[in-house]
Design a protein around this motif. Structure first.
Motif, PDB file in Angstrom:
ATOM      1  N   ASN A   5       0.360  -1.373  -1.724  1.00 14.65           N
ATOM      2  CA  ASN A   5       0.873   0.064  -1.970  1.00 14.65           C
ATOM      3  C   ASN A   5      -0.125   0.563  -2.925  1.00 14.65           C
ATOM      4  O   ASN A   5      -1.101  -0.260  -3.689  1.00 14.65           O
ATOM      5  CB  ASN A   5       2.311   0.359  -2.401  1.00 14.65           C
ATOM      6  CG  ASN A   5       2.400  -0.608  -3.470  1.00 14.65           C
ATOM      7  OD1 ASN A   5       1.872  -0.648  -4.617  1.00 14.65           O
ATOM      8  ND2 ASN A   5       3.676  -1.442  -3.421  1.00 14.65           N
ATOM      9  N   ALA A   6      -0.419   1.666  -3.151  1.00 18.45           N
ATOM     10  CA  ALA A   6      -1.404   2.248  -4.131  1.00 18.45           C
ATOM     11  C   ALA A   6      -1.283   1.708  -5.410  1.00 18.45           C
ATOM     12  O   ALA A   6      -2.129   1.426  -6.211  1.00 18.45           O
ATOM     13  CB  ALA A   6      -1.116   4.039  -4.289  1.00 18.45           C
TER      14      ALA A   6
ATOM     15  N   SER B  98      -0.137  -1.352  -6.576  1.00 17.52           N
ATOM     16  CA  SER B  98      -0.595  -2.660  -6.333  1.00 17.52           C
ATOM     17  C   SER B  98      -2.377  -2.811  -6.422  1.00 17.52           C
ATOM     18  O   SER B  98      -2.976  -3.634  -6.903  1.00 17.52           O
ATOM     19  CB  SER B  98      -0.002  -3.614  -5.399  1.00 17.52           C
ATOM     20  OG  SER B  98      -0.503  -3.166  -4.157  1.00 17.52           O
TER      21      SER B  98
ATOM     22  N   LYS C 215      -6.026  -3.807   2.226  1.00 17.55           N
ATOM     23  CA  LYS C 215      -5.421  -5.329   1.550  1.00 17.55           C
ATOM     24  C   LYS C 215      -6.186  -6.281   2.165  1.00 17.55           C
ATOM     25  O   LYS C 215      -6.114  -7.392   1.556  1.00 17.55           O
ATOM     26  CB  LYS C 215      -4.001  -5.319   2.315  1.00 17.55           C
ATOM     27  CG  LYS C 215      -3.888  -5.293   3.623  1.00 17.55           C
ATOM     28  CD  LYS C 215      -2.353  -5.572   4.166  1.00 17.55           C
ATOM     29  CE  LYS C 215      -2.094  -5.952   5.642  1.00 17.55           C
ATOM     30  NZ  LYS C 215      -0.720  -6.276   5.753  1.00 17.55           N
TER      31      LYS C 215
END
Length: 394
Positions: free
Chosen positions: A302-303, A305, A368
Motif C-alpha cells: 500500500n502507499a 509501506s 511490490k
C-alpha cells in the motif's frame, strides 16, 4: 584578463572551482531527477526510459574506466571543460528536437558528461588544495547544490509567469544555463603550474598493487552488486514517486529533500555515537534496514509501506558509509587512490545501469515486485559484505 577579473572580485583559484562545482552540481541535481519525467512527457514509456538511462550509465562506466587508463596523461581542466561544453550542447539539442534517435544520443551524452565531471573534479581541486577541509567543503557544496536544483524545480513546476508555464523543458533550460555558467567560470581558472604528478604511480604498477590484494578485488565486486538494487530503487525514483505512489512533482521533490536531510542527520548521529560499531554491525544496520522495509512493502503493498520503504532507502544510503565502504577504501595507498576510485566508479555505474534496466521491467509487473527484487539482491550483498569482513580479518 583573467587575473584582473579575479583581483577585482577578490576570489581565489579555489573559490572559482567551488563556483564551478556549484553551478554544475545544481545542473546535475535538476537534470538527474527530472529527465525521467521529461522523457515520459516526450512519449517514452517506463521500459524505454529505463533502457535509455541504463545504457547511459553503463557507457559512463566505460568512460570512467578509460579515464583511469589515461589518468596520468590527460589535463583534467580540459576534460572538465569539454564535458561542460558537450553537456550544454546536448541539452540545447534536446530543447530543439523531437527526433527519438537524437534524444537518446543526447541523454547518453548528458549522463556521460555528469559522470566524467564527478570523477575529474576532485583531482583538479587537489592541484590547488589537497586538505580535509577542502574535501569537506566541496562535498558540502556538491550536496547543497544538487538538493537546491531538486527543490527549485519541484516548487516551480506548473507555476505560470507572464503566460509562460514552468514545465520540464524549463527544468532542462535552467540546467543548461547552469552548465554554461559552470563552463564560463572554469575558463577563469588557472591550474597550479608547480603541480606535478610525481607521486602518481605508473598505470601498470598501480594495477599490480591493486590486483595482488584479494580484499580489494572482492570489495570491487561487492560494489557492483551493491548498486544493482540501488539502481532499481533510485534509477527511476521520480517515476516511482509520481506514477506509482501518487505524489505530485512538487511533493515528490520536497519528499526527496526531506529524506536527504534526514539521512544527513542520521549520518551525523552515527558518526558521533556509532564510532564503536564494527563493520559487521554497520553492514547489518545499513542494509538490513532496507531488506526489512522492502519485504514489508512487498507483503503489505500500500502507499504507506511504499513511502516508508523509500524513506528507509534514502536514509540508509547516507549512514555508516565510512564503516562499510570507507574501511576498504582507506586500505588503498594514497598514490593509487585516484585509479582505485575510478575503477570503483566503473563498477558502481555498471551496477546502477543494470539495476535501472531491471527496474523498467519489474515496474511493468508491479511496484511490490520491484521491492521484492531489490530485497533479494540486498540480502545477497549483506552476505557478501559479511564474508568480505571475514577475509579482511585474516
Amino acid at each position: 584578463m583573467n587575473n584582473k577579473i579575479k583581483d577585482f572580485f577578490k576570489i581565489s583559484e579555489e573559490d572559482i572551482l567551488m563556483i564551478v562545482l556549484f553551478f554544475m552540481s545544481f545542473s546535475i541535481g535538476i537534470w538527474r531527477n527530472y529527465r525521467q519525467l521529461w522523457l515520459e512527457n516526450a512519449g517514452f514509456d517506463v521500459q524505454s526510459i529505463s533502457r535509455i538511462l541504463s545504457v547511459a550509465l553503463i557507457c559512463s562506466a566505460i568512460i570512467s574506466f578509460i579515464i583511469s587508463i589515461y589518468s596520468t596523461r590527460v589535463k583534467v581542466k580540459n576534460v572538465i571543460l569539454m564535458t561542460g561544453i558537450f553537456k550544454a550542447f546536448a541539452m540545447m539539442l534536446l530543447l530543439l528536437t523531437e527526433n527519438t534517435y537524437i534524444i537518446k544520443v543526447c541523454m547518453l551524452i548528458c549522463v556521460m558528461c555528469e559522470t566524467t565531471f564527478s570523477i575529474a573534479f576532485y583531482p583538479l581541486l587537489t592541484t590547488i588544495n589537497k586538505t580535509d577541509e577542502a574535501f569537506r567543503k566541496q562535498a558540502l557544496i556538491n550536496y547543497l547544490a544538487k538538493d537546491a536544483g531538486v527543490i527549485v524545480c519541484g516548487l516551480l513546476i506548473g507555476v505560470t509567469v507572464a503566460n509562460i508555464v514552468f514545465d520540464y523543458n524549463s527544468c532542462l533550460f535552467l540546467a543548461m544555463i547552469s552548465t554554461i555558467l559552470s563552463v564560463i567560470f572554469l575558463l577563469l581558472f588557472e591550474q597550479n603550474k608547480n603541480y606535478n604528478k610525481k607521486n602518481v604511480l605508473p598505470l601498470k604498477k598501480a594495477l599490480r598493487n591493486l590486483k595482488k590484494s584479494k580484499v580489494n578485488n572482492y570489495f570491487l565486486f561487492t560494489q557492483l552488486i551493491v548498486n544493482i538494487p540501488y539502481g532499481m530503487i533510485f534509477g527511476l525514483v521520480m517515476i516511482i514517486l509520481t506514477n506509482y505512489i501518487g505524489f505530485s512533482v512538487s511533493v515528490a521533490s520536497i519528499f526527496i529533500i526531506l529524506c536527504n536531510l534526514a539521512g544527513s542527520f542520521a549520518c551525523s548521529l552515527f558518526n558521533r555515537y556509532g564510532t564503536n560499531l564494527s563493520v559487521r554491525a554497520s553492514t547489518i544496520i545499513k542494509y538490513g534496514s532496507r531488506v526489512i522495509a522492502y519485504i514489508i512493502a512487498f507483503l503489505i503493498p500500500n502507499a504507506l509501506s511504499f513511502i516508508i520503504a523509500m524513506i528507509v532507502a534514502h536514509i540508509s544510503t547516507r549512514i555508516l558509509d565510512n564503516k562499510v565502504n570507507g574501511t576498504y577504501i582507506n586500505r588503498i595507498d594514497t598514490n593509487s587512490q585516484f585509479l582505485f576510485g575510478n575503477i570503483r566508479y566503473f563498477t558502481l555505474s555498471l551496477g546502477e545501469g543494470i539495476g535501472t534496466y531491471l527496474a523498467g521491467y519489474l515496474l511493468e509487473i508491479s511496484l511490490k515486485t520491484l521491492f521484492l527484487g531489490a530485497s533479494v539482491l540486498t540480502i545477497l550483498q549483506i552476505m557478501m559484505f559479511l564474508n568480505l569482513d571475514k577475509i579482511r580479518d585474516k
